[in-house]
Structures are given as C-alpha cells and as structure tokens.
Design a protein around this motif. Structure first.
Motif, PDB file in Angstrom:
ATOM      1  N   LEU A  42       0.844  -1.358   0.102  1.00  0.00           N
ATOM      2  CA  LEU A  42       0.046   0.106   0.123  1.00  0.00           C
ATOM      3  C   LEU A  42       0.732   1.357   0.042  1.00  0.00           C
ATOM      4  O   LEU A  42       1.852   1.487   0.926  1.00  0.00           O
ATOM      5  N   LEU A  43       0.661   1.839  -0.959  1.00  0.00           N
ATOM      6  CA  LEU A  43       1.714   3.271  -1.240  1.00  0.00           C
ATOM      7  C   LEU A  43       0.966   4.578  -1.149  1.00  0.00           C
ATOM      8  O   LEU A  43       0.023   4.666  -1.173  1.00  0.00           O
ATOM      9  N   LEU A  44       1.741   5.325  -0.251  1.00  0.00           N
ATOM     10  CA  LEU A  44       1.341   6.870  -0.153  1.00  0.00           C
ATOM     11  C   LEU A  44       2.546   7.618  -0.725  1.00  0.00           C
ATOM     12  O   LEU A  44       3.406   7.769  -0.285  1.00  0.00           O
ATOM     13  N   GLU A  45       2.322   8.400  -1.797  1.00  0.00           N
ATOM     14  CA  GLU A  45       3.239   9.218  -2.249  1.00  0.00           C
ATOM     15  C   GLU A  45       4.435   8.465  -2.693  1.00  0.00           C
ATOM     16  O   GLU A  45       5.646   8.946  -2.279  1.00  0.00           O
ATOM     17  N   ARG A  46       4.209   7.324  -3.179  1.00  0.00           N
ATOM     18  CA  ARG A  46       5.291   6.437  -3.648  1.00  0.00           C
ATOM     19  C   ARG A  46       6.262   5.941  -2.449  1.00  0.00           C
ATOM     20  O   ARG A  46       7.400   5.220  -2.730  1.00  0.00           O
ATOM     21  N   GLN A  47       5.703   6.061  -1.459  1.00  0.00           N
ATOM     22  CA  GLN A  47       6.261   5.231  -0.382  1.00  0.00           C
ATOM     23  C   GLN A  47       5.267   4.374   0.385  1.00  0.00           C
ATOM     24  O   GLN A  47       4.228   4.500   0.409  1.00  0.00           O
ATOM     25  N   LYS A  48       6.006   3.213   0.998  1.00  0.00           N
ATOM     26  CA  LYS A  48       5.320   2.099   1.564  1.00  0.00           C
ATOM     27  C   LYS A  48       4.673   2.490   2.947  1.00  0.00           C
ATOM     28  O   LYS A  48       5.188   2.550   3.734  1.00  0.00           O
ATOM     29  N   LEU A  49       3.140   2.360   2.629  1.00  0.00           N
ATOM     30  CA  LEU A  49       2.466   2.718   4.100  1.00  0.00           C
ATOM     31  C   LEU A  49       2.071   1.309   4.627  1.00  0.00           C
ATOM     32  O   LEU A  49       1.852   1.538   5.843  1.00  0.00           O
ATOM     33  N   GLY A  50       2.159   0.503   3.975  1.00  0.00           N
ATOM     34  CA  GLY A  50       1.554  -0.812   4.464  1.00  0.00           C
ATOM     35  C   GLY A  50       1.587  -2.137   3.542  1.00  0.00           C
ATOM     36  O   GLY A  50       2.032  -1.959   2.460  1.00  0.00           O
ATOM     37  N   GLY A  51       0.916  -2.935   3.661  1.00  0.00           N
ATOM     38  CA  GLY A  51       0.588  -3.928   2.839  1.00  0.00           C
ATOM     39  C   GLY A  51      -0.442  -4.820   3.271  1.00  0.00           C
ATOM     40  O   GLY A  51      -1.086  -4.897   4.224  1.00  0.00           O
ATOM     41  N   PRO A  82       9.576   1.621   8.089  1.00  0.00           N
ATOM     42  CA  PRO A  82      10.947   1.194   7.504  1.00  0.00           C
ATOM     43  C   PRO A  82      11.683   2.315   6.820  1.00  0.00           C
ATOM     44  O   PRO A  82      10.963   3.172   6.452  1.00  0.00           O
ATOM     45  N   GLU A  83      13.071   1.767   6.302  1.00  0.00           N
ATOM     46  CA  GLU A  83      13.588   2.919   5.520  1.00  0.00           C
ATOM     47  C   GLU A  83      13.006   3.692   4.413  1.00  0.00           C
ATOM     48  O   GLU A  83      13.128   4.759   4.228  1.00  0.00           O
ATOM     49  N   MET A  84      12.211   2.965   3.382  1.00  0.00           N
ATOM     50  CA  MET A  84      11.569   3.302   2.317  1.00  0.00           C
ATOM     51  C   MET A  84       9.986   3.543   2.676  1.00  0.00           C
ATOM     52  O   MET A  84       9.311   3.595   1.500  1.00  0.00           O
ATOM     53  N   GLY A  85       9.584   3.606   3.892  1.00  0.00           N
ATOM     54  CA  GLY A  85       8.342   3.673   4.362  1.00  0.00           C
ATOM     55  C   GLY A  85       7.853   5.051   4.829  1.00  0.00           C
ATOM     56  O   GLY A  85       8.611   5.692   4.973  1.00  0.00           O
ATOM     57  N   ILE A  86       6.443   5.138   5.109  1.00  0.00           N
ATOM     58  CA  ILE A  86       6.156   6.294   5.367  1.00  0.00           C
ATOM     59  C   ILE A  86       5.001   5.992   6.562  1.00  0.00           C
ATOM     60  O   ILE A  86       4.393   5.056   6.383  1.00  0.00           O
ATOM     61  N   ALA A  87       4.929   6.786   7.737  1.00  0.00           N
ATOM     62  CA  ALA A  87       3.716   6.615   8.672  1.00  0.00           C
ATOM     63  C   ALA A  87       2.781   7.324   8.579  1.00  0.00           C
ATOM     64  O   ALA A  87       2.861   8.572   8.238  1.00  0.00           O
ATOM     65  N   ASN A 142       1.804   1.178   8.859  1.00  0.00           N
ATOM     66  CA  ASN A 142       2.608   2.142   9.517  1.00  0.00           C
ATOM     67  C   ASN A 142       1.420   3.351  10.077  1.00  0.00           C
ATOM     68  O   ASN A 142       1.233   4.298   9.269  1.00  0.00           O
ATOM     69  N   TRP A 143       1.062   3.089  11.164  1.00  0.00           N
ATOM     70  CA  TRP A 143       0.252   4.355  11.675  1.00  0.00           C
ATOM     71  C   TRP A 143       1.188   5.159  12.428  1.00  0.00           C
ATOM     72  O   TRP A 143       1.311   6.511  12.244  1.00  0.00           O
ATOM     73  N   GLN A 144       1.375   4.691  13.760  1.00  0.00           N
ATOM     74  CA  GLN A 144       2.042   5.498  14.851  1.00  0.00           C
ATOM     75  C   GLN A 144       3.567   4.860  14.845  1.00  0.00           C
ATOM     76  O   GLN A 144       4.435   5.676  15.633  1.00  0.00           O
ATOM     77  N   ASN A 145       3.759   4.033  14.307  1.00  0.00           N
ATOM     78  CA  ASN A 145       5.083   3.188  14.643  1.00  0.00           C
ATOM     79  C   ASN A 145       6.332   3.974  13.512  1.00  0.00           C
ATOM     80  O   ASN A 145       5.956   4.752  12.767  1.00  0.00           O
TER      81      ASN A 145
END
Length: 102
Positions: free
Chosen positions: A6-15, A49-54, A43-46
């Motif tokens: 699951l991407l948000l602005e091309r960053q991984k938000l989850g899966g 990962p490096e290429m992710g977004i909360a 990724n909500w409040q945690n």
C-alpha cells in the motif's frame, strides 16, 4: 506486476496479505469451512522502515485531522475496502453483461 504494498506518495504505507484456507475448524461443530484470511498492516504511529512512511507523520505534515484510535483507523480501512469491492463488482457485472453472461 501485482504487489501487496500500500503506497502513499510512492512510499510504503503498509501491505495486504491474503491467504486461502481449504478448511478451518468450527470449534462447536467440528465442521470444516473453506475461506480466505485477509491481513492488513499499516504504518500508523510506528517508526516505518527506511523506504516507508507513517500515516500519523504524514497527517501532521499535511495538517490533516489525526486518527485518534485504532477503531477509527479500522473503520477507515474497512470503508475503503468496501468501496473497492463495490467498484470491482460493478466492473465485473459490466464485463459479464457485455460478454453475454449476465
């Protein structure tokens, strides 16, 4: 290629993880039922990962209303899934009708 990210602005938000089950036990009846199990991780409040977004950080940076509890987040996710399910069903019905399978 199909991705479960699951991407948000091309960053991984989850899966999303989907598993099929040939049968699951009903503890009361000892019957077996086929089905699917769908898991969604966000990724909500945690710390992501490096290429992710909360999501929480994104909301703060863009001045969106904050999600206050897990139940609110779950309601938003389920609402989005239901919307996608309805869109997919509409597309399937249009294709079936056009192909003469209605």
């Amino acid at each position: 290629p199909i991705s479960n990210d699951l991407l948000l602005e091309r960053q991984k938000l989850g899966g999303i993880l989907v598993k099929t089950r040939r049968g699951s036990s009903d503890l009361n009846q000892n019957n077996s039922y086929p089905g699917i199990v769908i898991g969604i991780g966000l990724n909500w409040q945690n710390r992501p990962p490096e290429m992710g977004i909360a999501l929480n950080t994104y909301q703060q940076e863009h001045h969106f209303n904050q999600i206050q509890c897990l139940e609110h987040l779950a309601a938003i996710v389920l609402d989005g899934l239901m919307g996608a399910y309805q869109i997919a069903g509409d597309r399937h019905r249009r294709v079936s009708f056009a192909a003469g399978y209605a």
